[in-house]
Design a protein around this motif. Sequence first.
Motif, PDB file in Angstrom:
ATOM      1  N   ALA A 153       0.845  -1.208   0.000  1.00  0.00           N
ATOM      2  CA  ALA A 153       0.000   0.000   0.000  1.00  0.00           C
ATOM      3  C   ALA A 153       0.874   1.250   0.000  1.00  0.00           C
ATOM      4  O   ALA A 153       2.008   1.239   0.458  1.00  0.00           O
ATOM      5  CB  ALA A 153      -0.889   0.009   1.238  1.00  0.00           C
ATOM      6  N   ASP A 154       0.297   2.325  -0.496  1.00  0.00           N
ATOM      7  CA  ASP A 154       0.993   3.612  -0.487  1.00  0.00           C
ATOM      8  C   ASP A 154       0.923   4.210   0.923  1.00  0.00           C
ATOM      9  O   ASP A 154      -0.075   4.034   1.629  1.00  0.00           O
ATOM     10  CB  ASP A 154       0.286   4.543  -1.480  1.00  0.00           C
ATOM     11  CG  ASP A 154       1.080   5.797  -1.742  1.00  0.00           C
ATOM     12  OD1 ASP A 154       1.770   5.836  -2.778  1.00  0.00           O
ATOM     13  OD2 ASP A 154       1.030   6.737  -0.914  1.00  0.00           O
ATOM     14  N   ILE A 155       1.956   4.938   1.307  1.00  0.00           N
ATOM     15  CA  ILE A 155       1.946   5.534   2.650  1.00  0.00           C
ATOM     16  C   ILE A 155       0.864   6.610   2.795  1.00  0.00           C
ATOM     17  O   ILE A 155       0.562   7.030   3.904  1.00  0.00           O
ATOM     18  CB  ILE A 155       3.298   6.165   3.051  1.00  0.00           C
ATOM     19  CG1 ILE A 155       3.794   7.057   1.921  1.00  0.00           C
ATOM     20  CG2 ILE A 155       4.342   5.109   3.400  1.00  0.00           C
ATOM     21  CD1 ILE A 155       4.383   8.311   2.418  1.00  0.00           C
ATOM     22  N   GLY A 156       0.272   7.021   1.689  1.00  0.00           N
ATOM     23  CA  GLY A 156      -0.785   8.035   1.740  1.00  0.00           C
ATOM     24  C   GLY A 156      -2.102   7.526   2.302  1.00  0.00           C
ATOM     25  O   GLY A 156      -3.026   8.308   2.524  1.00  0.00           O
ATOM     26  N   TRP A 157      -2.219   6.220   2.498  1.00  0.00           N
ATOM     27  CA  TRP A 157      -3.469   5.657   3.027  1.00  0.00           C
ATOM     28  C   TRP A 157      -3.201   5.087   4.415  1.00  0.00           C
ATOM     29  O   TRP A 157      -2.055   4.848   4.793  1.00  0.00           O
ATOM     30  CB  TRP A 157      -3.997   4.536   2.117  1.00  0.00           C
ATOM     31  CG  TRP A 157      -4.112   4.941   0.690  1.00  0.00           C
ATOM     32  CD1 TRP A 157      -3.361   4.471  -0.348  1.00  0.00           C
ATOM     33  CD2 TRP A 157      -5.011   5.910   0.130  1.00  0.00           C
ATOM     34  NE1 TRP A 157      -3.735   5.076  -1.519  1.00  0.00           N
ATOM     35  CE2 TRP A 157      -4.748   5.966  -1.260  1.00  0.00           C
ATOM     36  CE3 TRP A 157      -6.015   6.726   0.653  1.00  0.00           C
ATOM     37  CZ2 TRP A 157      -5.450   6.808  -2.120  1.00  0.00           C
ATOM     38  CZ3 TRP A 157      -6.706   7.571  -0.201  1.00  0.00           C
ATOM     39  CH2 TRP A 157      -6.431   7.608  -1.574  1.00  0.00           C
ATOM     40  N   ILE A 158      -4.261   4.770   5.122  1.00  0.00           N
ATOM     41  CA  ILE A 158      -4.086   4.259   6.484  1.00  0.00           C
ATOM     42  C   ILE A 158      -3.313   2.934   6.474  1.00  0.00           C
ATOM     43  O   ILE A 158      -2.535   2.665   7.378  1.00  0.00           O
ATOM     44  CB  ILE A 158      -5.444   4.122   7.226  1.00  0.00           C
ATOM     45  CG1 ILE A 158      -5.244   3.846   8.715  1.00  0.00           C
ATOM     46  CG2 ILE A 158      -6.313   3.032   6.607  1.00  0.00           C
ATOM     47  CD1 ILE A 158      -4.696   4.971   9.520  1.00  0.00           C
ATOM     48  N   THR A 218      -8.473  -9.014   5.690  1.00  0.00           N
ATOM     49  CA  THR A 218      -8.527  -8.178   6.890  1.00  0.00           C
ATOM     50  C   THR A 218      -9.493  -7.018   6.690  1.00  0.00           C
ATOM     51  O   THR A 218      -9.326  -6.215   5.769  1.00  0.00           O
ATOM     52  CB  THR A 218      -7.133  -7.608   7.198  1.00  0.00           C
ATOM     53  OG1 THR A 218      -6.710  -6.801   6.094  1.00  0.00           O
ATOM     54  CG2 THR A 218      -6.116  -8.724   7.420  1.00  0.00           C
ATOM     55  N   TRP A 219     -10.488  -6.952   7.553  1.00  0.00           N
ATOM     56  CA  TRP A 219     -11.416  -5.813   7.472  1.00  0.00           C
ATOM     57  C   TRP A 219     -11.036  -4.765   8.503  1.00  0.00           C
ATOM     58  O   TRP A 219     -10.845  -5.090   9.683  1.00  0.00           O
ATOM     59  CB  TRP A 219     -12.871  -6.252   7.731  1.00  0.00           C
ATOM     60  CG  TRP A 219     -13.756  -5.030   7.759  1.00  0.00           C
ATOM     61  CD1 TRP A 219     -14.359  -4.438   6.690  1.00  0.00           C
ATOM     62  CD2 TRP A 219     -14.084  -4.229   8.909  1.00  0.00           C
ATOM     63  NE1 TRP A 219     -15.022  -3.303   7.098  1.00  0.00           N
ATOM     64  CE2 TRP A 219     -14.871  -3.156   8.449  1.00  0.00           C
ATOM     65  CE3 TRP A 219     -13.769  -4.298  10.269  1.00  0.00           C
ATOM     66  CZ2 TRP A 219     -15.367  -2.169   9.303  1.00  0.00           C
ATOM     67  CZ3 TRP A 219     -14.251  -3.314  11.131  1.00  0.00           C
ATOM     68  CH2 TRP A 219     -15.055  -2.273  10.639  1.00  0.00           C
ATOM     69  N   TRP A 220     -10.957  -3.539   8.053  1.00  0.00           N
ATOM     70  CA  TRP A 220     -10.775  -2.401   8.950  1.00  0.00           C
ATOM     71  C   TRP A 220     -10.960  -1.122   8.174  1.00  0.00           C
ATOM     72  O   TRP A 220     -11.345  -1.164   7.004  1.00  0.00           O
ATOM     73  CB  TRP A 220      -9.424  -2.466   9.660  1.00  0.00           C
ATOM     74  CG  TRP A 220      -8.188  -2.515   8.804  1.00  0.00           C
ATOM     75  CD1 TRP A 220      -7.816  -3.518   7.942  1.00  0.00           C
ATOM     76  CD2 TRP A 220      -7.164  -1.525   8.726  1.00  0.00           C
ATOM     77  NE1 TRP A 220      -6.614  -3.204   7.365  1.00  0.00           N
ATOM     78  CE2 TRP A 220      -6.186  -1.989   7.827  1.00  0.00           C
ATOM     79  CE3 TRP A 220      -6.949  -0.305   9.357  1.00  0.00           C
ATOM     80  CZ2 TRP A 220      -5.037  -1.259   7.514  1.00  0.00           C
ATOM     81  CZ3 TRP A 220      -5.801   0.415   9.065  1.00  0.00           C
ATOM     82  CH2 TRP A 220      -4.868  -0.059   8.141  1.00  0.00           C
ATOM     83  N   GLN A 221     -10.698   0.014   8.800  1.00  0.00           N
ATOM     84  CA  GLN A 221     -10.968   1.307   8.171  1.00  0.00           C
ATOM     85  C   GLN A 221      -9.954   2.340   8.673  1.00  0.00           C
ATOM     86  O   GLN A 221      -9.318   2.118   9.707  1.00  0.00           O
ATOM     87  CB  GLN A 221     -12.339   1.844   8.609  1.00  0.00           C
ATOM     88  CG  GLN A 221     -13.462   0.873   8.564  1.00  0.00           C
ATOM     89  CD  GLN A 221     -14.741   1.478   9.116  1.00  0.00           C
ATOM     90  OE1 GLN A 221     -14.838   1.797  10.298  1.00  0.00           O
ATOM     91  NE2 GLN A 221     -15.734   1.621   8.262  1.00  0.00           N
ATOM     92  N   THR A 222      -9.893   3.467   7.990  1.00  0.00           N
ATOM     93  CA  THR A 222      -9.083   4.584   8.488  1.00  0.00           C
ATOM     94  C   THR A 222      -9.458   4.865   9.949  1.00  0.00           C
ATOM     95  O   THR A 222      -8.608   5.127  10.789  1.00  0.00           O
ATOM     96  CB  THR A 222      -9.352   5.837   7.628  1.00  0.00           C
ATOM     97  OG1 THR A 222      -9.093   5.512   6.267  1.00  0.00           O
ATOM     98  CG2 THR A 222      -8.474   6.997   8.048  1.00  0.00           C
ATOM     99  N   GLU A 223     -10.731   4.775  10.232  1.00  0.00           N
ATOM    100  CA  GLU A 223     -11.238   5.093  11.566  1.00  0.00           C
ATOM    101  C   GLU A 223     -10.790   4.096  12.627  1.00  0.00           C
ATOM    102  O   GLU A 223     -10.701   4.439  13.798  1.00  0.00           O
ATOM    103  CB  GLU A 223     -12.778   5.078  11.558  1.00  0.00           C
ATOM    104  CG  GLU A 223     -13.440   6.198  10.789  1.00  0.00           C
ATOM    105  CD  GLU A 223     -13.541   5.920   9.291  1.00  0.00           C
ATOM    106  OE1 GLU A 223     -12.859   4.995   8.781  1.00  0.00           O
ATOM    107  OE2 GLU A 223     -14.305   6.639   8.627  1.00  0.00           O
TER     108      GLU A 223
END
Length: 679
Positions: free
Chosen positions: A325-330, A432-437
């Motif tokens: 993943a890019d570091i720009g995302w969580i 894996t399920w998750w979110q920025t939050e």
Amino acid sequence: MAWLLARTCFPKTIPRDRFSSCKTRAWSKGPLTAYMPEAAAFPEPMDHQGLYQVSVEQTDAFWGALGRSRIMWINPFHTVHCCDLQQGHMSWFLGGQLNVAVNCLDRHVHKAPNKVALIWEKDEPGQEDQITYRELLEMTCRLGNTLKRQGVKKGDRVAIYMPSCPMAVASMLACARIGAIHTVVFAGFSSVALAERIQDAQSETVITVNQGLRGGKVVQLKKTVDEAVKLCPMVKRVFVSKRTEENVPMSDLDIPLEEEMMKEDVTCEPVALESEDFLFLLYTSGSTGKPKGLVHSQAGYLLYTAITHKYVFDYHDGDVFGCVADIGWITGHSYVVYGPLCNGGTTVLFESTPVYPNPGRYWETVERLKINQFYGAPTAIRLLLRYGDDWVKKYDRSSLKILGSVGEPIDTEAWKWYFSVVGDGQCPVVDTWWQTETGGICISPRPSNPGAEILPAMAMRPFFGISPSLLDDKGNVLTQNDISGALCISQAWPGMARTIYNDHQRFRETYLMPYPGYFYTGDGAYRSNKGYYQLTGRLDDVINVSGHRLGTAEIEDVVNKHGAVAESAVIGYPHEIKGEGAYAFIVMKKGFNLSQKNLASELQGLVSKQIAKYAAPEYVQVARRLPKTRSGKIMRRVLKKIVENKAEELGDLTTLDDHEVVKEIIEGHKQLLQEETGQ
Ligand code: WT7
């Protein structure tokens, strides 16, 4: 209380020899304490289920033990947690003081200075750079000193607009070291979107690079920053790192980063921060136009990312962890930077794309870097499976132990291909399920008892400390199995976001008020008859394009700025590769004589400029009117069925004000598809 006694004799150092780097053993043999030594703090024998129960029923004991053993404190905490989900007050590790950069760097430098912290997998294959813990610490300290010398202080917000590269990681950690709050903006966002985030965060400082490189192409990132800064009078300084040799125009605000860093000392005193001081803001889309600056704080976030990284991926000392993943995302924050570095791991920074220079890129990288855990997105898996198995089989993937998936639901076909072709049927796939939050992984197949089943395309089990609940639309908790509902979480956990920057009311309204007493995720989920969770998609107007989250209202706000647009509705439609794409229905203002095709390209240009290229609607359909209820609300549900090509399932249309318009829109949709596909 046996666990209390046990807690006091908790080992200070984790006996590494209790782990094994052998891929089969970790999940198949030994008591649970072999994979979670902290479990020794609780009465034995304890299986996964027992440990999970402790984690949700004895929150303080569980997270207290982990907090003490996994984090290095400047001052110890006195209270493990004090949370009120109703009011939106969440505090973890109160009284504790720490420095996140020290936890991610100094303590590992102490033990193994020459251990590789980052492997920078640059855009061009075969040119990777290895950065040791000592080097990363030095870089971070020089950068921290540079920031301080130029006037950046504790609590200031620093916008980072950079591709995945060591300087970006050092920038994040330098902020953490001096107590500044970073806000990384994905380098694919346009200047307008960047400006909006700089303004909302009131950042006086931006860190960027002269140019980026992605998929063999040069991206003029500094130029984008220049345009953004014109809209942000509060910006006082722009640090420019040299990713390429090219000299770009520099203004009075611009400071050449490397040159300044060279003048600085290689040590930088870390600031003691409170557990609940802000670590970073990360903007994400919601169902209204304005992106939300979600706030993560220091200790809880760091601990949660470290623990999930270790146990979901079964990360062992010496492993090479490859989250692309890019570091720009969580995902980049939690599983490229903070989780792996807190664990003293070796983490890959992937700068390129899955298909550059060819569709074998990921697997060639796995072979060359000997990646042990590979963590990617379903959209990339779907894309690669279409190129065939040969691109995978060409490369030696025997280093792989675990395959992870994140960002959107992974369908069974992609899951099976990932498992059987990429992993040769040898590696558990963790969806894996998750979110920025949520800060870190909340539902995933691992950890679980050795040998426990993993079903394709299911996120399966809650992680330690996570109590998922399904609620119906009246707010009733659904206690039975084999049922679907709104996915909520009924207890606070250390990694959860604390607020929306400068808008706590919005935080409460979005996440805590829909189901009082619960954290509302915005996702729907199904719980199987065995109690396993499967995510079924968003329940709000958020769409997921190639794993990038977008609010349809955000796109509508931009589209509505076009002079010819009277009204719009943007809907997500299923897309084979991207998961979802944006489809815009437009009502034009009277007197405009623009063809649908021309309007489409103008709107696509506008959205690319105002948000990002990936947000541009693929389809633009002009309609005479939009379907509305008699009270004037757009019937999105009807449009959704149409774009899903399920016009025969429109459902109850009794509230619709004009039936003719729906027929016209169905017809227009068919025509547009024919034109686009040429069929
Ligand atoms: C939304 C969060 C989590 C980091 C990357 C995205 C969707 C995420 C899954 C999954 C089904 C998933 C949800 C969630 N999502 N992972 N494994 N299965 N859906 O973070 O941008 O904050 O987006 O992505 O809809 O709410 P994000």
